[in-house]
Motif scaffolding. Structure first.
Motif, PDB file in Angstrom:
ATOM      1  N   VAL A   2       0.848  -1.190   0.000  1.00  0.00           N
ATOM      2  CA  VAL A   2       0.000   0.000   0.000  1.00  0.00           C
ATOM      3  C   VAL A   2       0.884   1.240   0.000  1.00  0.00           C
ATOM      4  N   ARG A   3       0.666   2.114  -0.975  1.00  0.00           N
ATOM      5  CA  ARG A   3       1.472   3.337  -1.099  1.00  0.00           C
ATOM      6  C   ARG A   3       0.698   4.586  -0.718  1.00  0.00           C
ATOM      7  N   MET A   4      -0.628   4.464  -0.701  1.00  0.00           N
ATOM      8  CA  MET A   4      -1.447   5.615  -0.320  1.00  0.00           C
ATOM      9  C   MET A   4      -2.714   5.131   0.366  1.00  0.00           C
ATOM     10  N   LEU A   5      -3.119   5.857   1.393  1.00  0.00           N
ATOM     11  CA  LEU A   5      -4.353   5.549   2.106  1.00  0.00           C
ATOM     12  C   LEU A   5      -5.377   6.631   1.767  1.00  0.00           C
ATOM     13  N   ALA A   6      -6.509   6.246   1.180  1.00  0.00           N
ATOM     14  CA  ALA A   6      -7.576   7.180   0.824  1.00  0.00           C
ATOM     15  C   ALA A   6      -8.723   7.006   1.816  1.00  0.00           C
ATOM     16  N   ILE A   7      -8.966   8.018   2.630  1.00  0.00           N
ATOM     17  CA  ILE A   7      -9.976   7.942   3.686  1.00  0.00           C
ATOM     18  C   ILE A   7     -11.133   8.871   3.328  1.00  0.00           C
ATOM     19  N   ASP A   8     -12.262   8.295   2.962  1.00  0.00           N
ATOM     20  CA  ASP A   8     -13.459   9.070   2.637  1.00  0.00           C
ATOM     21  C   ASP A   8     -14.207   9.416   3.924  1.00  0.00           C
ATOM     22  N   GLU A   9     -15.105  10.400   3.837  1.00  0.00           N
ATOM     23  CA  GLU A   9     -15.914  10.846   4.981  1.00  0.00           C
ATOM     24  C   GLU A   9     -15.026  11.237   6.170  1.00  0.00           C
ATOM     25  N   PHE A  10     -13.933  11.926   5.873  1.00  0.00           N
ATOM     26  CA  PHE A  10     -12.995  12.333   6.925  1.00  0.00           C
ATOM     27  C   PHE A  10     -13.647  13.289   7.910  1.00  0.00           C
ATOM     28  N   ASN A  11     -14.694  13.972   7.488  1.00  0.00           N
ATOM     29  CA  ASN A  11     -15.419  14.892   8.368  1.00  0.00           C
ATOM     30  C   ASN A  11     -16.057  14.190   9.552  1.00  0.00           C
ATOM     31  N   HIS A  12     -16.221  12.853   9.470  1.00  0.00           N
ATOM     32  CA  HIS A  12     -16.790  12.113  10.594  1.00  0.00           C
ATOM     33  C   HIS A  12     -15.909  12.186  11.835  1.00  0.00           C
ATOM     34  N   LEU A  13     -14.664  12.630  11.664  1.00  0.00           N
ATOM     35  CA  LEU A  13     -13.782  12.789  12.822  1.00  0.00           C
ATOM     36  C   LEU A  13     -14.351  13.779  13.836  1.00  0.00           C
ATOM     37  N   THR A  14     -15.192  14.699  13.350  1.00  0.00           N
ATOM     38  CA  THR A  14     -15.790  15.663  14.281  1.00  0.00           C
ATOM     39  C   THR A  14     -16.774  14.989  15.232  1.00  0.00           C
ATOM     40  N   ASN A  15     -17.164  13.750  14.925  1.00  0.00           N
ATOM     41  CA  ASN A  15     -18.066  13.000  15.814  1.00  0.00           C
ATOM     42  C   ASN A  15     -17.305  12.157  16.826  1.00  0.00           C
ATOM     43  N   ALA A  16     -15.992  12.228  16.783  1.00  0.00           N
ATOM     44  CA  ALA A  16     -15.185  11.336  17.629  1.00  0.00           C
ATOM     45  C   ALA A  16     -15.022  11.841  19.055  1.00  0.00           C
TER      46      ALA A  16
END
Length: 293
Positions: free
Chosen positions: A140-154
């Motif tokens: 794996v050379r790159m990690l693509a994380i969708d819905e990163f805005n969900h971090l505000t719910n953490a």
């Protein structure tokens, strides 16, 4: 003949109406200018030599404005390939941030994206080791994380999650592509050091301008209708924009529905009558629609 259609779409005209409708409803890629610019940035990230502090990209835009489409297209261009020795070649790993993320659920989502069976109640450190080992094997050379805005719910877990992502990038020497709504900015603001590692790339709201007209003209070439519609014309373009609003996702939805309505009513083009009679509820009109029920 059929100059208004892409060459590979012309043959679809010979299909049954049902098959043509299904083709219209399928997703199609149109490489508009901003999307191509972002794809170039992502290609550069993927080719970046391994270093202790890898560059990252934060792709931000409002909902339904093309983020996931760009992500899918980029990931599709870099599938997992096997080398001659039977080991995987460099690849991009894509998954979505959990709706209410914790460090444990983050590692579980990552493992599931690699098809790694595990117990979700396993200790965080065990899942982290599994993930690192699997990612190293899969190159794996790159990690693509969708819905990163969900971090505000953490909540209080946000700091630990960002730290885990930062350490993952450093340990594996890989870049992070984070994608989400503008709330993703707020998520990164909790860790200034982490924020400094990301370059923002914003998808602006669409305007009724030359770029929008070019998009309409390009999309018309992908709709198997025998007659030219002139979607980018002065007559139709403002109507389509008025129905769809300022997001690319809503525009595509209008065009798909209009093409389907045209075929269902025996027409071979999208014209003002089709747009007037087709069933469509603009996303911003949900409250108005609900009040009529």
């Amino acid at each position: 003949m059929y100059e208004h259609l892409s060459r590979d779409v012309i043959e679809i005209l010979e299909y049954t109406t049902a098959e043509r409708i299904q083709f219209c409803q399928s997703d199609r890629w149109v490489g508009y200018t901003r999307a191509q610019q972002i794809l170039k940035q992502l290609d550069d990230l993927l080719a970046y030599p391994k270093s202790l502090r890898m560059p990252n990209l934060l792709l931000v835009g409002r909902s339904d404005n093309g983020k996931s489409s760009i992500l899918q297209h980029f990931v599709g261009r870099h599938p997992m390939l096997m080398r001659e020795d039977g080991t995987p070649g460099p690849t991009v790993l894509w998954f979505s941030m959990p709706a209410t993320p914790t460090e444990s659920s983050f590692w579980s989502e990552l493992l599931w994206s690699l098809n790694i069976q595990h117990r979700e109640r396993d200790p965080v450190e065990k899942k982290r080791r599994q993930a690192l080992n699997a990612m190293e094997y899969a190159s794996v050379r790159m990690l693509a994380i969708d819905e990163f805005n969900h971090l505000t719910n953490a909540g209080k877990d946000a700091g630990r999650l960002l730290s885990a992502i930062k350490n993952l990038s450093s340990d594996m020497r890989l870049s992070i592509l984070a994608s989400g709504t503008e709330a993703a900015f707020n998520a990164l603001n909790t860790d200034p050091q982490m924020r400094s590692r990301f370059e923002p790339a914003k998808l602006e709201r669409w305007k009724l301008d030359k770029e929008y007209l070019r998009f309409l003209a390009s999309y018309e070439m992908l709709l198997p209708l025998a007659e030219p519609s002139g979607l980018a014309s002065r007559e139709l373009a403002p109507t389509i924009y008025g129905m769809a609003g300022d997001t690319i996702g809503a525009t595509v939805k209008v065009l798909k529905n209009a093409a389907v309505h045209a075929l269902q009513t025996g027409r071979e083009k999208i014209d003002a009558e089709v747009l007037e009679k087709m069933r469509h509820v603009r996303s911003g009109h949900w409250d108005e629609a609900s009040q009529r029920v």
